[in-house]
Design a protein around this motif. Structure first.
Motif, PDB file in Angstrom:
ATOM      1  N   ILE A  71       2.226 -67.826 -20.740  1.00  0.00           N
ATOM      2  CA  ILE A  71       1.294 -66.792 -21.181  1.00  0.00           C
ATOM      3  C   ILE A  71       1.337 -65.610 -20.204  1.00  0.00           C
ATOM      4  N   ASN A  72       1.390 -64.408 -20.769  1.00  0.00           N
ATOM      5  CA  ASN A  72       1.393 -63.122 -20.052  1.00  0.00           C
ATOM      6  C   ASN A  72       2.712 -62.811 -19.341  1.00  0.00           C
ATOM      7  N   LYS A  73       3.771 -63.621 -19.560  1.00  0.00           N
ATOM      8  CA  LYS A  73       5.085 -63.312 -18.993  1.00  0.00           C
ATOM      9  C   LYS A  73       5.606 -62.029 -19.646  1.00  0.00           C
ATOM     10  N   MET A  74       6.002 -61.049 -18.813  1.00  0.00           N
ATOM     11  CA  MET A  74       6.490 -59.762 -19.318  1.00  0.00           C
ATOM     12  C   MET A  74       7.873 -59.906 -19.949  1.00  0.00           C
ATOM     13  N   SER A 114       1.118 -56.527 -23.870  1.00  0.00           N
ATOM     14  CA  SER A 114       0.543 -57.040 -22.631  1.00  0.00           C
ATOM     15  C   SER A 114      -0.926 -56.654 -22.560  1.00  0.00           C
ATOM     16  N   LEU A 115      -1.688 -57.432 -21.810  1.00  0.00           N
ATOM     17  CA  LEU A 115      -3.110 -57.090 -21.604  1.00  0.00           C
ATOM     18  C   LEU A 115      -3.276 -55.954 -20.596  1.00  0.00           C
ATOM     19  N   LEU A 116      -2.210 -55.628 -19.862  1.00  0.00           N
ATOM     20  CA  LEU A 116      -2.293 -54.526 -18.892  1.00  0.00           C
ATOM     21  C   LEU A 116      -2.518 -53.206 -19.630  1.00  0.00           C
ATOM     22  N   THR A 123       5.216 -55.161 -23.188  1.00  0.00           N
ATOM     23  CA  THR A 123       5.139 -56.345 -24.036  1.00  0.00           C
ATOM     24  C   THR A 123       5.113 -57.590 -23.154  1.00  0.00           C
ATOM     25  N   ALA A 124       4.521 -58.648 -23.680  1.00  0.00           N
ATOM     26  CA  ALA A 124       4.400 -59.901 -22.934  1.00  0.00           C
ATOM     27  C   ALA A 124       4.276 -61.044 -23.934  1.00  0.00           C
ATOM     28  N   ARG A 126       2.250 -63.874 -25.512  1.00  0.00           N
ATOM     29  CA  ARG A 126       0.820 -64.128 -25.696  1.00  0.00           C
ATOM     30  C   ARG A 126       0.647 -65.297 -26.659  1.00  0.00           C
ATOM     31  N   GLN A 135      -0.480 -59.012 -34.464  1.00  0.00           N
ATOM     32  CA  GLN A 135       0.617 -59.552 -33.660  1.00  0.00           C
ATOM     33  C   GLN A 135       1.967 -59.469 -34.364  1.00  0.00           C
TER      34      GLN A 135
END
Length: 143
Positions: A71-74, A114-116, A123-124, A126, A135
């Protein structure tokens, strides 16, 4: 069998923001049309197992991530081909781009924003929400 034919595609969100790769190993970001040839074009190649690879036409690198999916890996460009599963969403020509192989830590992972909160949006991976049209990605075939 992949749900779409092999070939070049623009891959976008509903708001005309396209999956973009500025450099061969750069982070994959989402931007309006840039006008830079190939930067927002991706070659979809079906594999015999039904998964696909997604290769940027300009840089000839693949949509990928470093190490193991979590999870959250770019997401970024990579010289190593990464397999993805395209899953039909509730809308035609819209697909979830899912990490194949089933749940990881209890969730399936999909390509999403991404949540950033930075520009350009990155992108990440999720957690997949199959009922969420937000999505899903539109695959537009390019002649």
């Amino acid at each position: 069998m992949a749900p779409i034919p092999n070939g070049p595609y623009g891959i976008s969100r509903r708001n005309e923001q396209y999956l973009t790769l500025h450099d061969e190993k750069a982070p994959a970001v989402v931007l309006p049309p840039t006008g830079e040839p190939g930067e927002q074009e991706w070659h979809i190649e079906a594999l015999s197992n039904g998964n696909v690879t997604i290769m940027n036409l300009r840089h000839e690198t693949y949509l990928s991530f470093d190490g193991v999916p979590e999870i959250n890996k770019m997401l970024r460009g990579s010289s190593q081909a990464t397999e993805w599963q395209l899953r039909q969403s509730a809308e035609p020509h819209m697909f979830h781009i899912v990490v194949p192989g089933g749940p990881i830590d209890g969730v399936e992972l999909t390509v999403d924003l991404s949540l950033l909160r930075i520009f350009p949006p990155m992108t990440a991976l999720r957690p997949l929400e199959p009922e969420s049209p937000a999505q899903a990605w539109r695959f537009e075939f390019h002649e």
